[in-house]
Design a protein around this motif. Structure first.
Motif, PDB file in Angstrom:
ATOM      1  N   ARG A   1      -7.262  15.418   1.843  1.00 23.60           N
ATOM      2  CA  ARG A   1      -6.681  14.905   2.879  1.00 23.60           C
ATOM      3  C   ARG A   1      -7.963  14.724   3.948  1.00 23.60           C
ATOM      4  O   ARG A   1      -8.372  15.573   4.576  1.00 23.60           O
ATOM      5  CB  ARG A   1      -5.669  15.549   3.632  1.00 23.60           C
ATOM      6  CG  ARG A   1      -4.219  15.449   2.631  1.00 23.60           C
ATOM      7  CD  ARG A   1      -3.167  15.518   3.713  1.00 23.60           C
ATOM      8  NE  ARG A   1      -3.000  14.334   4.566  1.00 23.60           N
ATOM      9  CZ  ARG A   1      -2.413  14.111   5.708  1.00 23.60           C
ATOM     10  NH1 ARG A   1      -1.788  15.159   6.088  1.00 23.60           N
ATOM     11  NH2 ARG A   1      -2.300  13.091   6.428  1.00 23.60           N
TER      12      ARG A   1
ATOM     13  N   PRO B   1       2.898   2.583  -2.327  1.00 23.90           N
ATOM     14  CA  PRO B   1       2.752   3.226  -3.601  1.00 23.90           C
ATOM     15  C   PRO B   1       1.684   4.158  -3.687  1.00 23.90           C
ATOM     16  O   PRO B   1       0.480   3.832  -3.175  1.00 23.90           O
ATOM     17  CB  PRO B   1       3.068   2.491  -4.812  1.00 23.90           C
ATOM     18  CG  PRO B   1       3.573   0.962  -4.041  1.00 23.90           C
ATOM     19  CD  PRO B   1       2.987   1.212  -2.798  1.00 23.90           C
ATOM     20  N   GLU B   2       1.734   5.371  -4.312  1.00 26.68           N
ATOM     21  CA  GLU B   2       0.598   6.162  -4.413  1.00 26.68           C
ATOM     22  C   GLU B   2      -0.725   5.819  -5.126  1.00 26.68           C
ATOM     23  O   GLU B   2      -1.640   6.003  -5.050  1.00 26.68           O
ATOM     24  CB  GLU B   2       1.063   7.601  -5.089  1.00 26.68           C
ATOM     25  CG  GLU B   2       0.089   8.691  -4.988  1.00 26.68           C
ATOM     26  CD  GLU B   2      -0.017   9.671  -3.894  1.00 26.68           C
ATOM     27  OE1 GLU B   2      -1.048  10.063  -3.497  1.00 26.68           O
ATOM     28  OE2 GLU B   2       1.093   9.439  -3.009  1.00 26.68           O
ATOM     29  N   GLU B   3      -0.197   4.886  -6.027  1.00 23.72           N
ATOM     30  CA  GLU B   3      -1.376   4.169  -6.885  1.00 23.72           C
ATOM     31  C   GLU B   3      -2.165   3.103  -6.452  1.00 23.72           C
ATOM     32  O   GLU B   3      -3.061   2.288  -6.982  1.00 23.72           O
ATOM     33  CB  GLU B   3      -0.812   3.836  -8.250  1.00 23.72           C
ATOM     34  CG  GLU B   3       0.347   2.795  -8.276  1.00 23.72           C
ATOM     35  CD  GLU B   3       1.505   3.149  -8.207  1.00 23.72           C
ATOM     36  OE1 GLU B   3       2.698   2.472  -7.969  1.00 23.72           O
ATOM     37  OE2 GLU B   3       1.776   4.368  -7.788  1.00 23.72           O
TER      38      GLU B   3
ATOM     39  N   GLU C   1      -1.002   8.399   6.851  1.00 31.82           N
ATOM     40  CA  GLU C   1       0.075   8.454   5.797  1.00 31.82           C
ATOM     41  C   GLU C   1       0.032   7.259   4.996  1.00 31.82           C
ATOM     42  O   GLU C   1      -0.391   6.164   5.074  1.00 31.82           O
ATOM     43  CB  GLU C   1       1.430   8.787   6.550  1.00 31.82           C
ATOM     44  CG  GLU C   1       1.331   9.945   7.411  1.00 31.82           C
ATOM     45  CD  GLU C   1       1.310  11.028   6.909  1.00 31.82           C
ATOM     46  OE1 GLU C   1       1.577  11.170   5.554  1.00 31.82           O
ATOM     47  OE2 GLU C   1       1.169  12.155   7.356  1.00 31.82           O
ATOM     48  N   ARG C   2       0.900   7.369   3.799  1.00 34.61           N
ATOM     49  CA  ARG C   2       0.840   6.216   3.040  1.00 34.61           C
ATOM     50  C   ARG C   2       1.628   4.852   3.592  1.00 34.61           C
ATOM     51  O   ARG C   2       2.495   5.010   4.332  1.00 34.61           O
ATOM     52  CB  ARG C   2       1.904   6.584   1.932  1.00 34.61           C
ATOM     53  CG  ARG C   2       1.520   7.893   0.724  1.00 34.61           C
ATOM     54  CD  ARG C   2       0.274   7.564   0.095  1.00 34.61           C
ATOM     55  NE  ARG C   2      -0.024   5.959  -0.453  1.00 34.61           N
ATOM     56  CZ  ARG C   2      -1.166   5.548  -0.909  1.00 34.61           C
ATOM     57  NH1 ARG C   2      -2.154   6.378  -0.848  1.00 34.61           N
ATOM     58  NH2 ARG C   2      -0.974   4.348  -1.415  1.00 34.61           N
TER      59      ARG C   2
ATOM     60  N   THR D   1      -4.314   1.219  -3.143  1.00 33.63           N
ATOM     61  CA  THR D   1      -5.217   1.571  -2.074  1.00 33.63           C
ATOM     62  C   THR D   1      -5.869   0.225  -1.326  1.00 33.63           C
ATOM     63  O   THR D   1      -6.095  -1.016  -1.958  1.00 33.63           O
ATOM     64  CB  THR D   1      -6.650   2.018  -2.711  1.00 33.63           C
ATOM     65  OG1 THR D   1      -6.507   3.348  -3.346  1.00 33.63           O
ATOM     66  CG2 THR D   1      -7.655   2.446  -1.500  1.00 33.63           C
TER      67      THR D   1
ATOM     68  N   THR E   1       0.901  -1.231   0.068  1.00 30.06           N
ATOM     69  CA  THR E   1      -0.017  -0.067  -0.031  1.00 30.06           C
ATOM     70  C   THR E   1       0.901   1.472   0.120  1.00 30.06           C
ATOM     71  O   THR E   1       0.346   2.157   0.114  1.00 30.06           O
ATOM     72  CB  THR E   1      -0.816   0.145   1.081  1.00 30.06           C
ATOM     73  OG1 THR E   1      -0.080  -0.160   2.357  1.00 30.06           O
ATOM     74  CG2 THR E   1      -1.888  -1.034   1.175  1.00 30.06           C
TER      75      THR E   1
END
Length: 328
Positions: free
Chosen positions: A202, A21-23, A207-208, A25, A19
């Protein structure tokens, strides 16, 4: 819905990795996320199914509270005997929130992370700073019927739509969060969700790569628990205004008054000043009106939702009158 990769980690460490990476979810019940993916509001390239990580237990804590796993379903939580007996405001809020089918899938962590139901957010042909930063907020000069009157900004007037988190805010629950590169951290549920400010995309403090593992409730107290949800129809509608209240009266004065509000802001709204005003005072219509003045001192309507301000006033007074058995 766009194509996506699907992964099932078998450990928290693996879930953190997938989870990050930005892409990517995380998904659990998917009752909100999958709808947004169908609308192409959310377009993750990777879904990380965390259902194999356990985290479904509901168990007592060492200090007499209750720890609810992040993957416990809303049905399991609302039906738990300890929740029903010691934290009835939570059970009532969950039962007010959705259909039985949704409660069977929705989870504690996912419920906390659900996104707004703003018309402009869910329509990709409309401007929305939450969905597309810098595009504007269509609701401010548009359809704002369900929108916020507290804590808004020029960037966003969306509301947080949930019920469960409103009750958790009144209970002063704590969110436990696993971090990818360090120990867990704990955040008060009252601080978990964010106001829009200049960063409306947000919704919360995650956080990521971070994953909610549990919500912890403090030791129960002897008090009356109420949850009132004012909505346009009697079932399966989002709150125009909701109030979670934990109130105790001793020797004719208010000894405890923990209040949280839904439908008014980008987050469940808790104002500690209300408790400071109410505790130690004899309940009365005049006192409840003073509490409403304090709650709504910074409130602002946007035309279509102006009615929420007097509605919030009346709902607060009605809930406090019921909780304290006071004629108003």
């Amino acid at each position: 819905m766009r194509p996506f990769d699907f992964q099932r980690p078998d450990s928290l460490a693996h879930a953190h990795e997938l989870t990050a990476p930005e892409e990517a979810t995380a998904v659990a019940g998917g009752t909100n996320l999958l709808d947004l993916m169908k609308l192409q509001v959310e377009t993750p390239e990777r879904l990380v199914d965390i259902n194999r990580l356990g985290m479904t237990e509901i168990q007592e804590t060492a200090d007499g509270g209750l720890r609810i796993g992040a993957l416990a379903t809303n049905t399991a939580t609302a039906n738990d005997e300890r929740v029903r007996a010691d934290y009835p405001v939570l059970a009532r809020a969950i039962l007010a929130g959705a259909t039985q089918q949704l409660r069977n899938r929705a989870t504690t962590g996912g419920n906390l992370c659900q996104r707004t139901r703003c018309y402009y957010f869910t329509n990709i042909d409309q401007p929305c700073n939450k969905r597309e930063p810098g595009s504007g907020c269509g609701a401010i000069d548009g359809i704002a019927h369900l929108h916020a009157v507290l804590g808004t900004s020029p960037s966003c007037i969306a509301t947080y739509p949930g019920d469960m988190a409103v009750a958790l805010s009144a209970l002063d629950a704590t969110v436990e969060i696993a971090r990818p590169d360090s120990d867990e951290r704990s955040v008060s549920v009252r601080d978990f969700h964010l106001l829009p400010g200049d960063t409306p995309w947000r919704d919360n403090v995650l956080e990521r790569g971070e994953i909610i593992t549990a919500v912890t409730l403090p030791r129960p107290v002897k008090a009356k628990h109420l949850y009132r949800k004012v909505r346009e129809r009697s079932s399966y509608a989002f709150a125009l205004v909701s109030v979670a209240a934990i109130v105790a009266v001793e020797d004719g004065v208010i000894a405890r008054a923990d209040l949280a509000f839904g439908g008014l802001a980008h987050k469940p709204w808790h104002d500690a000043r209300l408790s400071e005003l109410l505790v130690g005072e004899a309940p009365s219509a005049a006192l409840f009106d003073k509490a409403a003045d304090l709650l709504l001192e910074g409130a602002r309507g946007y035309g279509e939702n102006d009615f929420k301000i007097p509605l919030a006033r009346r709902t607060l007074a009605a809930v406090m009158a019921e909780a304290t058995e006071t004629e108003i």
